[in-house]
Design an enzyme around this catalytic site. Structure first.
Site, PDB file in Angstrom:
ATOM      1  N   GLY A   1     -24.310  -3.438  -5.290  1.00 46.85           N
ATOM      2  CA  GLY A   1     -25.226  -3.692  -6.383  1.00 46.85           C
ATOM      3  C   GLY A   1     -26.665  -3.813  -5.930  1.00 46.85           C
ATOM      4  O   GLY A   1     -27.110  -3.142  -4.997  1.00 46.85           O
TER       5      GLY A   1
ATOM      6  N   PHE B   1     -13.526  -5.497   1.991  1.00 41.73           N
ATOM      7  CA  PHE B   1     -14.705  -5.021   1.286  1.00 41.73           C
ATOM      8  C   PHE B   1     -15.943  -5.696   1.877  1.00 41.73           C
ATOM      9  O   PHE B   1     -16.609  -6.517   1.224  1.00 41.73           O
ATOM     10  CB  PHE B   1     -14.626  -5.269  -0.223  1.00 41.73           C
ATOM     11  CG  PHE B   1     -15.605  -4.416  -1.003  1.00 41.73           C
ATOM     12  CD1 PHE B   1     -15.315  -3.093  -1.292  1.00 41.73           C
ATOM     13  CD2 PHE B   1     -16.818  -4.923  -1.404  1.00 41.73           C
ATOM     14  CE1 PHE B   1     -16.223  -2.308  -1.982  1.00 41.73           C
ATOM     15  CE2 PHE B   1     -17.739  -4.137  -2.092  1.00 41.73           C
ATOM     16  CZ  PHE B   1     -17.432  -2.832  -2.381  1.00 41.73           C
ATOM     17  N   PRO B   2     -16.287  -5.382   3.117  1.00 38.26           N
ATOM     18  CA  PRO B   2     -17.340  -6.105   3.827  1.00 38.26           C
ATOM     19  C   PRO B   2     -18.759  -5.641   3.535  1.00 38.26           C
ATOM     20  O   PRO B   2     -19.712  -6.159   4.146  1.00 38.26           O
ATOM     21  CB  PRO B   2     -16.988  -5.856   5.293  1.00 38.26           C
ATOM     22  CG  PRO B   2     -16.362  -4.492   5.288  1.00 38.26           C
ATOM     23  CD  PRO B   2     -15.590  -4.425   3.996  1.00 38.26           C
TER      24      PRO B   2
ATOM     25  N   TYR C   1       0.849  -1.194   0.000  1.00 38.38           N
ATOM     26  CA  TYR C   1       0.000   0.000   0.000  1.00 38.38           C
ATOM     27  C   TYR C   1       0.883   1.241   0.000  1.00 38.38           C
ATOM     28  O   TYR C   1       1.611   1.512   0.966  1.00 38.38           O
ATOM     29  CB  TYR C   1      -0.916   0.029   1.224  1.00 38.38           C
ATOM     30  CG  TYR C   1      -1.898  -1.114   1.319  1.00 38.38           C
ATOM     31  CD1 TYR C   1      -2.155  -1.957   0.235  1.00 38.38           C
ATOM     32  CD2 TYR C   1      -2.575  -1.365   2.510  1.00 38.38           C
ATOM     33  CE1 TYR C   1      -3.058  -3.007   0.338  1.00 38.38           C
ATOM     34  CE2 TYR C   1      -3.480  -2.411   2.621  1.00 38.38           C
ATOM     35  CZ  TYR C   1      -3.715  -3.226   1.531  1.00 38.38           C
ATOM     36  OH  TYR C   1      -4.607  -4.265   1.642  1.00 38.38           O
TER      37      TYR C   1
END
Length: 292
Positions: A222, A217-218, A73
């Protein structure tokens, strides 16, 4: 740091973690100008460094005691930022990852040569300004090298006292099982949320074996999170946001799940941590579980 009674998990059997952590990947900027619209932005330390430091310190004030980062990162600048904000890490666990190379802003290349993994861990120790990494994770399994060699490199660091616990990222049950035969695996970090459930078997395996599962990414995305969705309906019923309901579902999904949502907003950070106090009814949990 504030403790959250009843909402902790013992990582590796000895390291108490509150059950919502913080993923620091979002605390980074991209190149200027960006080479393309799809280019990965996690390339350099944020321009608003003071704000990023304040956000990390606010996370700890709220009771977050797991901060997740990686050597990839911002080419290590993310680790340096965390050290600036939180060292000497009193009651805070910083987890980092090795095993991915960033040759350019748009590239994330797996590299699991054992010597490279050890070198990157040594550099993470320097950037974080610690003598021991509390949780060192293999960022990706590299098919070019035997898994035993990759896990063995981390195990050697553990034997030397430079690593406390070993974790994996983006693995299958079979890979987790194989790795556990080489070293004790304390955590798994996979993409997982209400609408992305491919790793259900890994979540269940981790729960059976007392391994922390750290979903990155919990949040559901969509149609699963849109207006009129079961998630939106449940969130409205209990007076919370869909993001909070997503986290509440994860927390109930397994007792070893520790979501690590990332954000650059203090308001969203506070909202995420507040999800620890949300209780879904059995009917609400089942409705969400069956909505996929």
């Amino acid at each position: 740091m504030r403790e959250i009674p009843g909402e902790t998990f013992l990582l590796g059997g000895d390291l108490p973690l509150n059950r919502i952590g913080y993923g620091a990947m979002r605390l980074a900027d991209g190149p200027e100008p960006a080479p393309s619209a799809t280019e990965a932005p996690i390339w350099r330390a944020p321009a608003g460094r003071a704000g990023a430091v304040a956000l990390l310190r606010r996370a700890v004030e709220l009771g977050v005691n797991l901060i997740d980062t990686a050597d990839a990162y911002a080419l290590g600048a993310n680790e340096e930022l965390i050290a600036e904000a939180l060292r000497p890490y009193e009651g805070v666990t910083v987890a980092t990852k090795v095993g991915v190379v960033r040759p350019s802003p748009a590239e994330w290349v797996t590299h699991g040569h054992p010597a490279y993994l050890r070198q990157q861990a040594e550099l993470s120790l320097r950037r974080l300004r610690v003598d021991r990494i509390e949780l060192l994770q293999l960022h990706r399994v590299d098919p070019e090298y035997p898994l035993a060699d990759q896990i063995g490199a981390l195990k050697r660091l553990q034997d030397e006292g430079k690593v406390r616990h070993i974790g994996l990222s983006e693995v299958t049950v079979d890979e987790l099982r194989q790795a556990s035969e080489i070293a004790a695996i304390a955590s798994v970090q996979n993409l997982y949320n209400l609408s992305t459930r491919e790793h259900d078997p890994v979540v269940d395996y981790a729960a059976r074996h007392g391994i922390a599962f750290l979903p990155w990414f919990p949040f559901a995305a969509g149609a699963h999170a849109g207006p009129g969705s079961p998630l939106a309906e449940v969130a409205a019923e209990i007076g919370v946001t869909p993001a909070q309901a997503s986290l509440a579902w994860l927390l109930r999904r397994s007792p070893t799940v520790i979501p690590i949502p990332g954000t650059s907003s203090v308001g969203h950070l506070e909202e995420n941590v507040a999800a620890l106090s949300i209780e879904l009814t059995e009917e609400q949990y089942d409705r969400l579980s069956l909505s996929v």
